[in-house]
Design a protein around this motif. Structure first.
Motif, mmCIF file in Angstrom:
data_model
loop_
_atom_site.group_PDB
_atom_site.id
_atom_site.type_symbol
_atom_site.label_atom_id
_atom_site.label_comp_id
_atom_site.label_asym_id
_atom_site.label_seq_id
_atom_site.Cartn_x
_atom_site.Cartn_y
_atom_site.Cartn_z
ATOM 1 N N GLY A 190 43.968 54.474 34.670
ATOM 2 C CA GLY A 190 44.707 55.850 35.318
ATOM 3 C C GLY A 190 44.799 56.655 33.742
ATOM 4 N N ARG A 191 44.737 56.013 32.578
ATOM 5 C CA ARG A 191 44.928 56.667 31.108
ATOM 6 C C ARG A 191 43.344 57.037 31.121
ATOM 7 N NH1 ARG A 191 49.238 53.546 27.393
ATOM 8 N NH2 ARG A 191 51.113 53.581 29.071
ATOM 9 N N PRO A 192 43.092 57.854 29.965
ATOM 10 C CA PRO A 192 41.673 58.111 29.501
ATOM 11 C C PRO A 192 41.090 56.907 29.064
ATOM 12 C CG PRO A 192 43.378 59.724 28.710
ATOM 13 C CD PRO A 192 44.266 58.529 29.401
ATOM 14 N N GLY A 193 39.953 56.821 29.703
ATOM 15 C CA GLY A 193 39.172 55.567 29.322
ATOM 16 C C GLY A 193 39.439 54.370 29.834
ATOM 17 N N GLY A 194 40.344 54.095 30.946
ATOM 18 C CA GLY A 194 41.071 53.210 31.358
ATOM 19 C C GLY A 194 39.919 52.238 32.189
ATOM 20 N N SER A 195 39.211 53.090 33.017
ATOM 21 C CA SER A 195 38.098 52.442 33.869
ATOM 22 C C SER A 195 37.128 51.784 32.921
ATOM 23 C CB SER A 195 37.370 53.263 34.732
ATOM 24 O OG SER A 195 38.061 53.802 35.564
ATOM 25 N N ALA A 196 36.625 52.235 31.612
ATOM 26 C CA ALA A 196 35.781 51.406 31.068
ATOM 27 C C ALA A 196 36.469 50.438 30.463
ATOM 28 C CB ALA A 196 35.445 52.580 29.797
ATOM 29 N N ARG A 197 37.737 50.422 29.836
ATOM 30 C CA ARG A 197 38.246 49.143 29.438
ATOM 31 C C ARG A 197 38.472 48.223 30.342
ATOM 32 N NH1 ARG A 197 41.636 52.900 26.798
ATOM 33 N NH2 ARG A 197 43.181 52.948 28.312
ATOM 34 N N MET A 198 39.005 48.517 31.688
ATOM 35 C CA MET A 198 38.917 47.547 32.624
ATOM 36 C C MET A 198 37.522 46.722 32.893
ATOM 37 S SD MET A 198 40.027 48.161 36.884
ATOM 38 C CE MET A 198 38.423 49.132 37.182
ATOM 39 N N LEU A 199 36.464 47.424 32.743
ATOM 40 C CA LEU A 199 34.995 46.769 33.054
ATOM 41 C C LEU A 199 34.825 45.733 31.826
ATOM 42 C CD1 LEU A 199 33.030 49.739 34.557
ATOM 43 C CD2 LEU A 199 34.114 47.849 35.723
ATOM 44 N N LEU A 200 35.149 46.555 30.660
ATOM 45 C CA LEU A 200 34.993 45.598 29.398
ATOM 46 C C LEU A 200 35.639 44.285 29.448
ATOM 47 C CD1 LEU A 200 34.472 48.311 26.798
ATOM 48 C CD2 LEU A 200 32.786 46.849 27.479
ATOM 49 N N ALA A 201 37.128 44.594 29.829
ATOM 50 C CA ALA A 201 37.872 43.305 29.844
ATOM 51 C C ALA A 201 37.484 42.527 30.871
ATOM 52 C CB ALA A 201 39.471 43.931 30.303
ATOM 53 N N GLY A 202 37.028 42.976 32.150
ATOM 54 C CA GLY A 202 36.611 41.937 33.065
ATOM 55 C C GLY A 202 35.435 40.915 32.876
ATOM 56 N N VAL A 203 34.580 41.756 31.979
ATOM 57 C CA VAL A 203 33.138 41.239 31.402
ATOM 58 C C VAL A 203 33.741 40.127 30.611
ATOM 59 C CG1 VAL A 203 31.331 41.220 30.311
ATOM 60 C CG2 VAL A 203 31.770 43.067 32.068
ATOM 61 N N ALA A 204 34.424 40.218 29.635
ATOM 62 C CA ALA A 204 35.041 39.569 28.677
ATOM 63 C C ALA A 204 35.673 38.235 29.354
ATOM 64 C CB ALA A 204 35.815 40.153 27.428
ATOM 65 N N ILE A 205 36.631 38.457 30.202
ATOM 66 C CA ILE A 205 37.278 37.480 30.623
ATOM 67 C C ILE A 205 36.570 36.674 31.430
ATOM 68 C CG2 ILE A 205 39.098 36.858 32.522
ATOM 69 C CD1 ILE A 205 40.764 39.240 31.306
ATOM 70 N N ALA A 206 35.552 37.370 32.441
ATOM 71 C CA ALA A 206 34.664 36.273 33.159
ATOM 72 C C ALA A 206 33.931 35.427 32.234
ATOM 73 C CB ALA A 206 33.803 37.378 34.096
ATOM 74 N N ALA A 207 33.452 36.112 31.110
ATOM 75 C CA ALA A 207 32.463 34.887 30.125
ATOM 76 C C ALA A 207 33.493 33.963 29.548
ATOM 77 C CB ALA A 207 31.887 35.743 29.135
ATOM 78 N N ILE A 208 34.722 34.136 29.089
ATOM 79 C CA ILE A 208 35.423 33.205 28.646
ATOM 80 C C ILE A 208 35.842 32.086 29.888
ATOM 81 C CG2 ILE A 208 37.776 32.563 27.938
ATOM 82 C CD1 ILE A 208 37.635 35.372 26.502
ATOM 83 N N LEU A 209 36.185 32.822 31.023
ATOM 84 C CA LEU A 209 36.562 31.697 32.331
ATOM 85 C C LEU A 209 35.238 30.913 32.524
ATOM 86 C CD1 LEU A 209 39.144 33.910 34.163
ATOM 87 C CD2 LEU A 209 39.559 31.843 32.338
ATOM 88 N N GLY A 210 34.161 31.558 32.728
ATOM 89 C CA GLY A 210 33.018 30.715 33.169
ATOM 90 C C GLY A 210 32.482 29.728 32.200
ATOM 91 N N GLY A 211 32.920 29.790 30.794
ATOM 92 C CA GLY A 211 32.407 28.925 29.678
ATOM 93 C C GLY A 211 33.496 27.990 29.996
ATOM 94 N N LEU A 212 34.753 28.208 30.174
ATOM 95 C CA LEU A 212 35.774 26.971 30.200
ATOM 96 C C LEU A 212 35.496 26.327 31.554
ATOM 97 C CD1 LEU A 212 38.994 28.865 29.333
ATOM 98 C CD2 LEU A 212 37.735 27.215 28.052
#
Length: 346
Positions: free
Chosen positions: A154-176
């Protein structure tokens, strides 16, 4: 101020789109019915059409009725629910993020569910389908909530941050998850078949609970659709039309969590489905999210059931998990769609 009721974008070449839209729903409904019939008829033991009709409408104690209702009907129901959940979630995440390459796995839904199942299997030794489905759904919801909090949609750039956060968290949880599974044989066994995108092990009880969850997510998705049409015009223009962008995106993410989380809890991850189906439907019916969601709701289950039948037939008397078949079939189809002169856009 209105939350969801906003006029949809006007599509160019409307006569052609109208013809496609009029034909899309009936044809996809017929395709889904045909896929259900194939799913009930084909497998390790082939059942003729007359015998299938007898088993469906006049069940008895025969072996054919036992095969249809005890083995194939549950996996057909699960395939329908999973296909609908992943396809609708894919359409939503592409609309919310305004990124045509987005799909449910990119916001960490599958990774969160997989990590929760792996951890629960290693610590508490869970193995039953009901326990796996419940833990996977909780993990998917928590991961989506974390991604949403980081992205601040909802804030400026929120969608991009959401996607980047999703990719990062997916990589971390996948490795764990991989690390835990490699060190714990119980966790590896519990996660192995589920993680491949199989619709075999889940029964009616899990499908009933997760079906209600997916249905709630689908209902919320259709409520968001007019607002998502307005957001495609840009936040400023959407606001001038009376759309509250933050609330529409937030409701969309909740719908993604419900649909993708419920589908992942039932089957594990089915890659390419949430990416490929909305692209194909957008090319057929245009950019209106209401039509994309409606057609994806039918096309996703049909694709899953057909892929499941293919996996049964080419590996008989065994079978190939539906997630593997969708990935193998989906990649060339998606490449062919991308190479077309008129690529679907958001």
């Amino acid at each position: 101020m209105t939350l969801f009721r906003v006029p949809a974008r006007r599509d160019f070449r409307m006569p052609q789109l109208r013809r496609r839209r009029r034909a899309a729903i009936p044809l996809l409904a017929l395709a889904l019915l045909a896929a259900v019939a194939l799913s009930l008829a084909f497998g390790g033991r082939e059942i003729s059409f007359p015998a299938l009709m007898d088993a469906v409408f006049s069940p008895d104690t025969s072996d054919q009725s036992a095969v249809v209702w005890g083995l194939r009907a549950p996996r057909t129901v699960v395939g329908i629910l999973a296909g609908a959940g992943f396809a609708v979630a894919g359409a939503l995440i592409q609309a919310v993020s305004r990124n045509p390459l987005a799909e449910p796995g990119i916001v960490g839904v599958s990774a969160g569910a997989g990590f929760a199942v792996t951890l629960a299997a290693a610590v508490w030794g869970i193995a039953s389908p009901s326990a796996v489905a419940g833990v996977a759904f909780v993990g998917a919801l928590l991961t989506t909530a974390v991604v949403l909090a980081i992205g601040r949609a909802g804030r400026p750039g929120g969608s991009a941050r959401m996607l980047l956060a999703g990719v990062a968290i997916a990589a971390i949880l996948g490795g764990l998850s991989t690390g835990i599974a490699l060190r714990d044989t119980t966790a590896f066994t519990a996660v192995r078949n589920w993680a491949l995108g199989s619709i075999v092990a889940t029964g009616y009880d899990e499908a009933r609970v997760m079906g209600l969850v997916i249905a709630a997510g689908v209902a919320l998705a259709f409520a968001c659709a007019p607002g998502l049409n307005a957001l495609a015009l840009g936040d400023e223009l959407a606001a001038s039309l009376g759309t509250r962008a933050a609330w529409v995106r937030g409701a969309g993410v909740v719908a993604i969590a419900l649909t993708a989380g419920g589908a992942t809890a039932l089957t594990g991850g089915i890659v390419f489905l949430g990416l490929m189906v909305p692209h194909a439907m957008r090319w057929i019916v245009g950019p209106d999210q209401r039509w994309i969601l409606a057609t994806s709701l039918l096309a996703g289950p049909a694709l899953v059931l057909v892929a499941d039948v293919i996996g049964r037939l080419i590996a008989a008397p065994g079978e190939i998990p539906v997630g593997v078949v969708v990935a193998v079939v989906g990649a060339p189809v998606l490449i062919a769609m991308v190479r077309r002169r008129e690529v679907s856009g958001l």
